[in-house]
Motif scaffolding. Sequence first.
Motif: not given
Lengths: 229, 229, 229, 229
Positions: B4-10
């Motif tokens: 569910g989360f994009d790479l920057p947030r990860r």
Amino acid sequence: MMRGFDLPRRLVAEGLGTLLLVATVIGSGIMAETLTKDVALALLGNTLPTGAILVVLITILGPISGAHFNPAVTLVFTVRGELHPHHAAQYIAAQVLGGILGAMVAHAMFGLPLLEFSAKARTGFPQWLAEFVAAFGLVVTVVGGLQFREAAIPWLVGLYITAAYWFTASTSFANPAVAIARSLTNTFSGIRAQDLPGFIVAEVLGAMVAAGFMTWLLRGTETTKKAIR
Amino acid sequence: MMRGFDLPRRLVAEGLGTLLLVATVIGSGIMAETLTKDVALALLGNTLPTGAILVVLITILGPISGAHFNPAVTLVFTVRGELHPHHAAQYIAAQVLGGILGAMVAHAMFGLPLLEFSAKARTGFPQWLAEFVAAFGLVVTVVGGLQFREAAIPWLVGLYITAAYWFTASTSFANPAVAIARSLTNTFSGIRAQDLPGFIVAEVLGAMVAAGFMTWLLRGTETTKKAIR
Amino acid sequence: MMRGFDLPRRLVAEGLGTLLLVATVIGSGIMAETLTKDVALALLGNTLPTGAILVVLITILGPISGAHFNPAVTLVFTVRGELHPHHAAQYIAAQVLGGILGAMVAHAMFGLPLLEFSAKARTGFPQWLAEFVAAFGLVVTVVGGLQFREAAIPWLVGLYITAAYWFTASTSFANPAVAIARSLTNTFSGIRAQDLPGFIVAEVLGAMVAAGFMTWLLRGTETTKKAIR
Amino acid sequence: MMRGFDLPRRLVAEGLGTLLLVATVIGSGIMAETLTKDVALALLGNTLPTGAILVVLITILGPISGAHFNPAVTLVFTVRGELHPHHAAQYIAAQVLGGILGAMVAHAMFGLPLLEFSAKARTGFPQWLAEFVAAFGLVVTVVGGLQFREAAIPWLVGLYITAAYWFTASTSFANPAVAIARSLTNTFSGIRAQDLPGFIVAEVLGAMVAAGFMTWLLRGTETTKKAIR
């Protein structure tokens, strides 16, 4: 979560929870410093009861009032639109009043004057940074917990505070109502009245920055929205 | 779990988690050695906050990034084909950066220079074996937990590290990013820069051997496959 | 619960679990007695890791082998007809072998000779009674937990042993395989070889009496049977 | 919850639970004061086992008898109409008898005379207030837990008592049956026989006030009623 209970009961829950939390923080501090000269051991005797009672209080009072027990947390929920500002003001009043009563109960149990002024200096940039970090982490914990594992929040908060007692230089007050109450005890967990403003400002700032950060971090994916129950 | 989360947030989640983990390890170590001369008590004051914050961080950040906070764990998931090598490299960079920032935050809270070099020797075969065992046990815990009780992983890791602080002679770093950050503090939890390679090699070896062992141990029965949810 | 895994994997799980359990008991004892002269603090540094690792090991290995790690527990399940006697013998061999390897791993990590003979006297009626009580309570916990809350068994056993380290005069070995391994370390958690028979007899007796008692206590109502899932 | 088991088994469960609870309280107190001169550390060695065993005993015996182990709690359930007064009297007898046997078991394990008279003074208004607060909080915890999270009650009670050992000046007996048993040991956790009446009156008062308060707090909304399962 809070809809089933009327406002008086919610305010009593906030007041009682903050009372018992402060009685635990101050009472266990008195017990600990009475029994040992080793300050690390005293802090351990202060930490474990505080973490433990938080799990209990949030579990049994959360369904009534949301179990904030903390004006910084109440402000976060108000800013997020989950609590009416008028109710927030009453929540905060109940928390502060409950906290002061908690100090009195702790003192009465240990045969001390009901209220004292603390002489313990807690000031300066490192302490303020510590309170900023402490409140930031607390709100990250609460908001992240609400998003992904609501039923675990009592444990998450109890464990977070257990850690923060030790990793922040200020032993993590992270709570303006508790800080005010702790200015009224001249024992292990006290803080001088004149040091309150710095602590409270740092706590509110840390909480607000965390609220904004978490809004960004948790924003937007479909999967995330489905994970909310 | 991570879709569910994009790479920057990860990456931010990996960085923030490692930051708070390192701030807890280093900060509680400073608090503990400041308050007592009993080293066992100091280690207890270092252990309990670390175990507690791990439960919190894995619960609230796990659904975003998987909550590795540890290059050895990231390598295991890459080898298992659950993380793309390109993402793995970025994960590891975020962990190392977050760890260094965590050391700086801990130092700032306690009024120390932001970064120092550690003078604490941690070397020799027994220490390396201890790190091998520590990382082996950590990966056995993570992979076994994922197989049989995914929701319990935050607790399993927190409890495992609580135990490993005491039963391994090295107090269980078990994490190359955290080890690097700990080389930048000359306090309780530090390690000399020149001792890093031995620790990191032992940790990666332990993790890899555990990954292979668990693949064999969990292989193959129908019942097992059904137990995966 | 054990059906999905073949016997070799189940035996490896029993051996690995007992190895890590013994490494934790002996290793944390060495760490603790090295760091402090206060024996209560050393016992605390021995207790918390043991309780924590039990939760981890039972969670991740229980679905494979049942996570006995203890010949007295294996005997109870054999008597209850839940384990074939032939398998039980192999379980016990794996446990004893794993325990001895665990002592060796702990010693290697702390730079000690791989095996030693303990000089620590643990004998006499009060010690035997303590082991009887310790094993009785352990089996009551396991059988009662299986009946009413199977998913909680890792926690129940970890918490029971945490308590039993302190309330029994023997610090609760409660496990013949662990006792044998502990006779091979001359450190905090050791026991003289000549004191083993008294401990082992008391442990097996306590376990068997508890098994009989629990059969009576849990016998027979419809409601009870429905509670089993 | 209690319907499946006949009265004899329920009484045995109450007796056994109180026996093991008292054996833990007294036994860990003896162990702790034997091993250290630091009283805070001794209290910690008394607290952690007590909290841990409560989680275990309430989990495994609660489905049989309700796991009161405490006449004040039994009185609360009787007043709420959930236990017949005739059964309540037998519950209380089983608790007192179990508690006394628990003192004997603890003494036997540590090689002491089976029963002693305590010389430890615990009297005066602050102590009585502490017992009132301790029992008030215990009943708030139990009743609130039953309302909102019944499965968590073992943990809630264990954690509450962990906190109350430290934040109440009396170390939170909060239990008339345990208090009576503790008058029969002249060790760390003892209390003089002549100080029992003040403790018992304060405990029963605190429990009853809490029962009335919780009836008001939890009264009446539809949402609340639905939350009961």
